[in-house]
Design a protein around this motif. Sequence first.
Motif, PDB file in Angstrom:
ATOM      1  N   LEU A  91       0.834  -1.191   0.000  1.00  0.00           N
ATOM      2  CA  LEU A  91       0.000   0.000   0.000  1.00  0.00           C
ATOM      3  C   LEU A  91       0.877   1.252   0.000  1.00  0.00           C
ATOM      4  N   PRO A  92       0.342   2.421  -0.356  1.00  0.00           N
ATOM      5  CA  PRO A  92       1.117   3.658  -0.202  1.00  0.00           C
ATOM      6  C   PRO A  92       1.563   3.828   1.243  1.00  0.00           C
ATOM      7  N   ASN A  93       2.772   4.376   1.438  1.00  0.00           N
ATOM      8  CA  ASN A  93       3.337   4.524   2.777  1.00  0.00           C
ATOM      9  C   ASN A  93       3.368   3.192   3.505  1.00  0.00           C
ATOM     10  N   ALA A  94       3.848   2.167   2.790  1.00  0.00           N
ATOM     11  CA  ALA A  94       3.773   0.799   3.284  1.00  0.00           C
ATOM     12  C   ALA A  94       4.605   0.559   4.535  1.00  0.00           C
ATOM     13  N   HIS A  95       5.549   1.464   4.831  1.00  0.00           N
ATOM     14  CA  HIS A  95       6.390   1.250   6.007  1.00  0.00           C
ATOM     15  C   HIS A  95       5.863   1.979   7.240  1.00  0.00           C
ATOM     16  N   ASP A  96       4.711   2.635   7.117  1.00  0.00           N
ATOM     17  CA  ASP A  96       4.061   3.182   8.305  1.00  0.00           C
ATOM     18  C   ASP A  96       3.441   2.052   9.123  1.00  0.00           C
ATOM     19  N   GLN A  97       2.935   2.422  10.308  1.00  0.00           N
ATOM     20  CA  GLN A  97       2.301   1.443  11.176  1.00  0.00           C
ATOM     21  C   GLN A  97       0.783   1.489  10.985  1.00  0.00           C
ATOM     22  N   PRO A  98       0.104   0.341  11.023  1.00  0.00           N
ATOM     23  CA  PRO A  98      -1.360   0.384  11.012  1.00  0.00           C
ATOM     24  C   PRO A  98      -1.872   1.115  12.255  1.00  0.00           C
ATOM     25  N   LEU A  99      -2.894   1.926  12.083  1.00  0.00           N
ATOM     26  CA  LEU A  99      -3.508   2.602  13.224  1.00  0.00           C
ATOM     27  C   LEU A  99      -4.527   1.693  13.902  1.00  0.00           C
ATOM     28  N   TRP A 100      -4.971   0.626  13.211  1.00  0.00           N
ATOM     29  CA  TRP A 100      -5.991  -0.304  13.707  1.00  0.00           C
ATOM     30  C   TRP A 100      -7.295   0.420  14.030  1.00  0.00           C
ATOM     31  N   ALA A 101      -7.570   1.470  13.330  1.00  0.00           N
ATOM     32  CA  ALA A 101      -8.793   2.244  13.539  1.00  0.00           C
ATOM     33  C   ALA A 101      -8.889   3.265  12.421  1.00  0.00           C
ATOM     34  N   SER A 102     -10.060   3.939  12.348  1.00  0.00           N
ATOM     35  CA  SER A 102     -10.307   4.914  11.294  1.00  0.00           C
ATOM     36  C   SER A 102     -10.598   6.274  11.903  1.00  0.00           C
ATOM     37  N   THR A 103      -9.953   7.315  11.384  1.00  0.00           N
ATOM     38  CA  THR A 103     -10.250   8.686  11.803  1.00  0.00           C
ATOM     39  C   THR A 103     -11.236   9.362  10.858  1.00  0.00           C
ATOM     40  N   THR A 104     -11.721   8.619   9.853  1.00  0.00           N
ATOM     41  CA  THR A 104     -12.640   9.191   8.878  1.00  0.00           C
ATOM     42  C   THR A 104     -13.949   8.428   8.762  1.00  0.00           C
ATOM     43  N   GLY A 105     -13.961   7.162   9.158  1.00  0.00           N
ATOM     44  CA  GLY A 105     -15.121   6.318   8.929  1.00  0.00           C
ATOM     45  C   GLY A 105     -15.110   5.657   7.572  1.00  0.00           C
ATOM     46  N   HIS A 106     -14.041   5.859   6.774  1.00  0.00           N
ATOM     47  CA  HIS A 106     -13.923   5.274   5.437  1.00  0.00           C
ATOM     48  C   HIS A 106     -12.619   4.497   5.342  1.00  0.00           C
ATOM     49  N   GLY A 107     -12.515   3.373   6.010  1.00  0.00           N
ATOM     50  CA  GLY A 107     -11.305   2.570   5.959  1.00  0.00           C
ATOM     51  C   GLY A 107     -10.320   2.972   7.040  1.00  0.00           C
ATOM     52  N   ASP A 108      -9.528   2.004   7.485  1.00  0.00           N
ATOM     53  CA  ASP A 108      -8.563   2.253   8.544  1.00  0.00           C
ATOM     54  C   ASP A 108      -7.380   3.077   8.033  1.00  0.00           C
ATOM     55  N   ASP A 109      -6.609   3.601   8.990  1.00  0.00           N
ATOM     56  CA  ASP A 109      -5.533   4.540   8.675  1.00  0.00           C
ATOM     57  C   ASP A 109      -4.170   3.968   9.003  1.00  0.00           C
ATOM     58  N   LEU A 110      -3.149   4.714   8.609  1.00  0.00           N
ATOM     59  CA  LEU A 110      -1.753   4.431   8.928  1.00  0.00           C
ATOM     60  C   LEU A 110      -1.200   5.557   9.793  1.00  0.00           C
ATOM     61  N   ALA A 111      -0.196   5.244  10.600  1.00  0.00           N
ATOM     62  CA  ALA A 111       0.402   6.254  11.479  1.00  0.00           C
ATOM     63  C   ALA A 111       1.914   6.115  11.481  1.00  0.00           C
ATOM     64  N   SER A 112       2.574   7.233  11.710  1.00  0.00           N
ATOM     65  CA  SER A 112       4.025   7.236  11.909  1.00  0.00           C
ATOM     66  C   SER A 112       4.357   8.300  12.943  1.00  0.00           C
ATOM     67  N   THR A 113       5.471   8.132  13.626  1.00  0.00           N
ATOM     68  CA  THR A 113       5.905   9.089  14.640  1.00  0.00           C
ATOM     69  C   THR A 113       7.378   9.404  14.456  1.00  0.00           C
ATOM     70  N   THR A 114       7.752  10.648  14.772  1.00  0.00           N
ATOM     71  CA  THR A 114       9.152  11.054  14.841  1.00  0.00           C
ATOM     72  C   THR A 114       9.360  11.813  16.146  1.00  0.00           C
ATOM     73  N   VAL A 115      10.591  11.861  16.615  1.00  0.00           N
ATOM     74  CA  VAL A 115      10.877  12.522  17.891  1.00  0.00           C
ATOM     75  C   VAL A 115      11.852  13.681  17.745  1.00  0.00           C
ATOM     76  N   LYS A 116      12.360  13.944  16.565  1.00  0.00           N
ATOM     77  CA  LYS A 116      13.278  15.073  16.372  1.00  0.00           C
ATOM     78  C   LYS A 116      12.516  16.385  16.525  1.00  0.00           C
ATOM     79  N   ASP A 117      13.029  17.267  17.374  1.00  0.00           N
ATOM     80  CA  ASP A 117      12.412  18.580  17.614  1.00  0.00           C
ATOM     81  C   ASP A 117      10.987  18.450  18.151  1.00  0.00           C
TER      82      ASP A 117
END
Length: 626
Positions: free
Chosen positions: A507-533
């Motif tokens: 999938l696009p952004n295939a190296h992100d993490q699954p969110l295991w939930a939807s923030t839109t109601g139209h399919g689940d989402d992906l998430a990523s985090t960074t800690v710089k700054d």
Amino acid sequence: MRTRALCTLMAVGLLASTTTALAHPGAALPRAEGRERTMAAAAADLVRAGVPRDRLIAAGLLRADESGSSSVIVVFGPDGGSAIAPVGDLDGNRTKDVLETRYVSGSQPTNLGMYARDGGTGRLLWQRAFRIPRNHFLFALPLRTGSGGQPGVLLCDLAFVHKSAEDNAQVTETSIRLVGLDGRGRQLWTHTESGTTSWGGGGMTLKHAPGMAGIFTGGERRPDSVLLSIADGYRPGSSDGGERPRGTVQPIALDARTGKARALGAAASSDDAFPSVQVVSDGSGDGRADLALIAPGAKPRLEIRRETDANPVWVTTAVALRDGAYVHSAGRLTGAKVGGAAVPDLAVVTEPAPPTSTDEIAAALPVSVLPAPSNEGTVSLLSGADGAVVWSKPGDGVYTVERAGPQLVPALGVTTTDARSDKEKTTTTLTVTTYDAKGTAVYTVTRSASTPTSPDAAAWDGVAWVTEAGHLSGTSAVDGVAVLIVISGDSFEFEQVVFAGRTGKNLPNAHDQPLWASTTGHGDDLASTTVKDGITVTVRRGSDGALRFRRTLPGTEGYAAAEAYGALLQPGRCADVLVNASGSDGRRLSAVLASNGQLRWILTHTDKDLRPGTVRRAPAPHPRCA
């Protein structure tokens, strides 16, 4: 990915100078000395790669005994120290609350702190603290302990206490103490089971050895039940030649409201293998999960029983079962019905070779287990209505894709893992093939990860698996996460990709993490985090990678690791986003973001004590959700 165990937790066990993956004797991470730091990092990556956080509240740490002969490291969250996860509506305000679990730092954990907090504001509802004795593993799980299905908490205390040798055998007393808490943190009941595990002549003998086997979900109006297994038998070691394991396993259910125990019918037994029990999807049509009793060996037997009365649903002897065989939900593929109601089919995974480890911790810890790293086993699709074998295919793991191919036909994913090494490189290969209900292949996709072969490597190994990631692509197919790990000496490679269940392609952004939930109601989402700054959380739509939001949390500079996952806290709304983070200086952070990325509340504390910490609120409105 195997779901035989109670909760989904990645763990790495360090046994003497040997490093192995916990939970299943056949799942081997590299056997080599001096791997503590690398393997702990690998376990942290595994946790971030594919654990559905709504199934897990906490993990713990079991340190070595006085002789230093046994040590287990379990990593949860970004640094194993603390985390928040949804636990249900504890205070009756129609918003799900969260349970924060925290382990104090030091040479060994001395306390587990639990803090129930309002999911919308972070307000402290109640707190409890529990001391962790040496050689104990302590964690908590959400559990419906109320008579009407109201949420509560299950506290699990697993202990492994080494005794003096008896008759040239090393004896370990194993015990499980369970504590049921109501929604206000008050103790409802306790239940303890204990037994012994002994090693002698290269084999392992179990006497009334307890294990965690799962939770029967009661639903919104009934309490849950906890499934325990009591094992007696003998499992040979590698030096026992052709001797076979043998034993019995008795399933026991605990009422989550009262703690009352009842045997779920007769024990499963085998004269030439080691039987097991587990929770499986509802095949009886009564609305509750069922019980599977698996008796491998020359006379294989798989029996499905109802949890409510322990009566058999069906029995089959037509599928071959070796030691370590397990059952996995296959989804509704064949159209099987019971009493006019559709029931899910089952997949039986028979592993390629009998387990060789005699680690009692691996047998008892409630952790997800990895498929065998090499050599093909067999995956069989069984009708959920009567256990009839629909088809059997080579494979060592299963992936519940449900629908696949251009026409989205009912299908099941079968995985095969291989690890190879030569002078140049060491490679782990993962093949995923989806088959329709007739056994015809829909598609096959192969992935691999490699690392340079270490010239001084005492051992090398690789593992890979697929776990379900939700409906990221917005179709009825369940998308997947493929994880591959390969290690040779000090050389290590980890790869994770999210792919479309319909095609097997990334999938696009295939190296992100699954969110295991939807923030839109139209399919689940992906998430990523960074800690710089500062901690920055980015959430993208799973189907096309479109940006949903990118939010940097205020005042969060200097943190070393962070993770994000979704949780449905508000009825009728889209998922909020929960964030857990840690700093190398002992700082810890948890936060809740609205589905549009606005901050609801943020909690900060250190890992030096069990004080509740500081909560800052920034109330965010609940945006409209499709």
